[in-house]
Design a protein around this motif. Structure first.
Motif, PDB file in Angstrom:
ATOM      1  N   LEU A  26       0.733  -1.156  -0.035  1.00 16.99           N
ATOM      2  CA  LEU A  26       0.016   0.081  -0.140  1.00 16.99           C
ATOM      3  C   LEU A  26       0.960   1.384  -0.218  1.00 16.99           C
ATOM      4  O   LEU A  26       0.650   2.287  -0.656  1.00 16.99           O
ATOM      5  CB  LEU A  26      -1.043  -0.006   1.203  1.00 16.99           C
ATOM      6  N   ILE A  27       2.044   1.233   0.757  1.00 13.88           N
ATOM      7  CA  ILE A  27       3.106   2.520   0.797  1.00 13.88           C
ATOM      8  C   ILE A  27       3.528   2.476  -0.649  1.00 13.88           C
ATOM      9  O   ILE A  27       3.598   3.838  -1.128  1.00 13.88           O
ATOM     10  CB  ILE A  27       4.026   2.259   1.765  1.00 13.88           C
ATOM     11  N   GLN A  28       3.929   1.487  -1.272  1.00 14.26           N
ATOM     12  CA  GLN A  28       4.625   1.720  -2.854  1.00 14.26           C
ATOM     13  C   GLN A  28       3.642   2.141  -3.579  1.00 14.26           C
ATOM     14  O   GLN A  28       4.179   2.663  -4.599  1.00 14.26           O
ATOM     15  CB  GLN A  28       5.141   0.330  -2.996  1.00 14.26           C
ATOM     16  N   LYS A  37       0.718  14.049   3.722  1.00 14.93           N
ATOM     17  CA  LYS A  37       1.438  13.719   2.650  1.00 14.93           C
ATOM     18  C   LYS A  37       1.808  12.297   2.359  1.00 14.93           C
ATOM     19  O   LYS A  37       1.953  11.586   3.266  1.00 14.93           O
ATOM     20  CB  LYS A  37       2.704  14.506   3.021  1.00 14.93           C
ATOM     21  N   THR A  38       1.638  12.240   1.072  1.00 13.71           N
ATOM     22  CA  THR A  38       1.797  10.679   0.583  1.00 13.71           C
ATOM     23  C   THR A  38       3.242  10.195   0.763  1.00 13.71           C
ATOM     24  O   THR A  38       4.046  10.908   0.376  1.00 13.71           O
ATOM     25  CB  THR A  38       1.404  10.782  -0.951  1.00 13.71           C
ATOM     26  N   VAL A  39       3.434   8.938   1.120  1.00 12.10           N
ATOM     27  CA  VAL A  39       4.769   8.264   1.329  1.00 12.10           C
ATOM     28  C   VAL A  39       4.651   7.263   0.728  1.00 12.10           C
ATOM     29  O   VAL A  39       3.837   6.355   0.619  1.00 12.10           O
ATOM     30  CB  VAL A  39       4.689   8.160   2.930  1.00 12.10           C
ATOM     31  N   THR A  40       5.915   6.916  -0.157  1.00  5.74           N
ATOM     32  CA  THR A  40       5.842   6.047  -0.813  1.00  5.74           C
ATOM     33  C   THR A  40       7.515   5.039  -0.518  1.00  5.74           C
ATOM     34  O   THR A  40       7.497   4.119  -0.843  1.00  5.74           O
ATOM     35  CB  THR A  40       6.188   6.082  -2.267  1.00  5.74           C
ATOM     36  N   GLU A  41       8.209   5.587   0.353  1.00  4.22           N
ATOM     37  CA  GLU A  41       9.390   5.230   0.847  1.00  4.22           C
ATOM     38  C   GLU A  41       9.290   4.068   1.840  1.00  4.22           C
ATOM     39  O   GLU A  41       8.696   4.271   2.973  1.00  4.22           O
ATOM     40  CB  GLU A  41      10.422   6.141   1.157  1.00  4.22           C
ATOM     41  N   LEU A  42       9.646   2.904   1.732  1.00  5.43           N
ATOM     42  CA  LEU A  42       9.449   1.850   2.654  1.00  5.43           C
ATOM     43  C   LEU A  42      10.269   1.914   4.077  1.00  5.43           C
ATOM     44  O   LEU A  42       9.891   1.681   4.973  1.00  5.43           O
ATOM     45  CB  LEU A  42       9.651   0.306   2.289  1.00  5.43           C
ATOM     46  N   GLY A  43      11.362   2.558   3.838  1.00  3.49           N
ATOM     47  CA  GLY A  43      12.069   3.143   5.014  1.00  3.49           C
ATOM     48  C   GLY A  43      11.663   4.099   6.113  1.00  3.49           C
ATOM     49  O   GLY A  43      12.248   4.390   7.147  1.00  3.49           O
ATOM     50  N   GLU A  55      -5.407   4.510   2.659  1.00  3.21           N
ATOM     51  CA  GLU A  55      -6.384   4.481   1.840  1.00  3.21           C
ATOM     52  C   GLU A  55      -7.739   5.376   2.222  1.00  3.21           C
ATOM     53  O   GLU A  55      -8.791   4.998   2.358  1.00  3.21           O
ATOM     54  CB  GLU A  55      -7.061   2.974   1.590  1.00  3.21           C
ATOM     55  N   GLY A  56      -7.314   6.610   2.911  1.00  5.03           N
ATOM     56  CA  GLY A  56      -8.133   7.747   3.123  1.00  5.03           C
ATOM     57  C   GLY A  56      -8.638   7.519   4.562  1.00  5.03           C
ATOM     58  O   GLY A  56      -9.425   8.439   4.878  1.00  5.03           O
ATOM     59  N   ILE A  57      -8.305   6.461   5.191  1.00 10.89           N
ATOM     60  CA  ILE A  57      -8.897   6.108   6.547  1.00 10.89           C
ATOM     61  C   ILE A  57      -7.771   6.346   7.617  1.00 10.89           C
ATOM     62  O   ILE A  57      -6.684   5.846   7.591  1.00 10.89           O
ATOM     63  CB  ILE A  57      -9.303   4.808   6.740  1.00 10.89           C
ATOM     64  N   GLU A  58      -8.073   7.178   8.529  1.00  8.23           N
ATOM     65  CA  GLU A  58      -6.906   7.575   9.531  1.00  8.23           C
ATOM     66  C   GLU A  58      -6.900   6.370  10.605  1.00  8.23           C
ATOM     67  O   GLU A  58      -7.899   6.138  11.029  1.00  8.23           O
ATOM     68  CB  GLU A  58      -7.558   8.957  10.403  1.00  8.23           C
ATOM     69  N   LEU A  59      -5.680   6.134  10.865  1.00  9.73           N
ATOM     70  CA  LEU A  59      -5.448   5.050  11.769  1.00  9.73           C
ATOM     71  C   LEU A  59      -5.889   5.592  13.294  1.00  9.73           C
ATOM     72  O   LEU A  59      -5.718   6.631  13.643  1.00  9.73           O
ATOM     73  CB  LEU A  59      -4.053   4.496  12.127  1.00  9.73           C
TER      74      LEU A  59
END
Length: 247
Positions: A26-28, A37-43, A55-59
């Protein structure tokens, strides 16, 4: 005290939303946001102060909880075990929050074990630099001399570790059975610390129990029972650790 940072995918999986592998996907795919802010880095690492959306839902952030368990012997200090042995979480069947042990007690060691979902608190009371004392009572084979016992404070080496106690006290001696009961105080807890230390001195541990953690003791608890720490106790442990750093 700064927040403890953990990998984003771990935080997502611990929240119960999905598995860690799916969280990584999901991150990737750009479906996770941190603080908008959208995050795509696994680290990527996040703290408890960060707002995470999947997916738009806050933890939903779980309320912080703190427990003390009178751990029995023959129980693994872990959330799960691949050999299907009994673990400490088996004593919390109805608990909704995802807690985990602060440090460990050996399989054959009983006594106080703290559990929480507060990473900052766990680090504060567990890390040796904060000096929160843990008091053990050990029944050992043999009767060490004063010179032998003096080595506890100086420390003994085992497998690259310097194992030492900050204090000790003889509780009883049984010359007929060739045993001694010692109270041993540590401010750190390396793997099998007391057992390895005593083995290096030539006096193996027969039975071991952790009776005190900071100012906490086992009063009012039977083996296998647990209770919540009071807000006052949590504050006292935090203050004790902070005070030790300042000193």
């Amino acid at each position: 005290m700064s927040n403890t940072y953990e990998r984003l995918q771990k935080v997502i999986s611990q929240s119960g939303v999905t598995s860690r592998r799916k969280a990584e996907k999901l991150i990737q795919e750009g479906k996770v946001k941190v603080n908008g802010k959208t995050v795509t880095e696994l680290g990527t690492k996040v703290s408890s102060d960060d707002t995470i959306e999947v997916e738009g839902i806050e933890l939903v952030k779980e309320p912080k909880v703190y427990y003390m368990l009178y751990k029995p012997r023959g129980v693994i200090s872990s959330v799960s075990d691949d050999k299907d042995r009994k673990v400490v979480m088996d004593f919390f069947p109805e608990l909704e929050e995802r807690i985990y042990p602060i440090g460990r007690l050996d399989y054959d060691t009983s006594g106080i074990l703290l559990l929480t979902n507060d990473g900052d608190f766990a680090n504060l009371v567990m890390h040796p630099k904060y000096g929160v004392e843990k008091v053990y009572v050990a029944k050992i084979k043999g009767i060490p001399s004063k010179m032998d016992l003096a080595r506890l404070r100086k420390g003994v080496k085992d497998k690259g570790d310097l194992l030492k106690a900050i204090n000790y006290r003889i509780l009883s001696t049984d010359k007929k059975k060739d045993t001694m009961i010692l109270e041993i105080t540590l401010c750190e807890g390396k793997n099998r610390h007391v057992r390895r230390m005593m083995e290096q001195l030539g006096f193996p541990v027969i039975k071991l129990k952790r009776e005190r953690y900071g100012m906490l003791n086992l009063d009012g608890l039977r083996v296998g029972e647990h209770r919540k720490l009071t807000p006052k106790e949590v504050k006292q442990l935090r203050n004790l650790a902070s005070q030790n750093v300042e000193e």
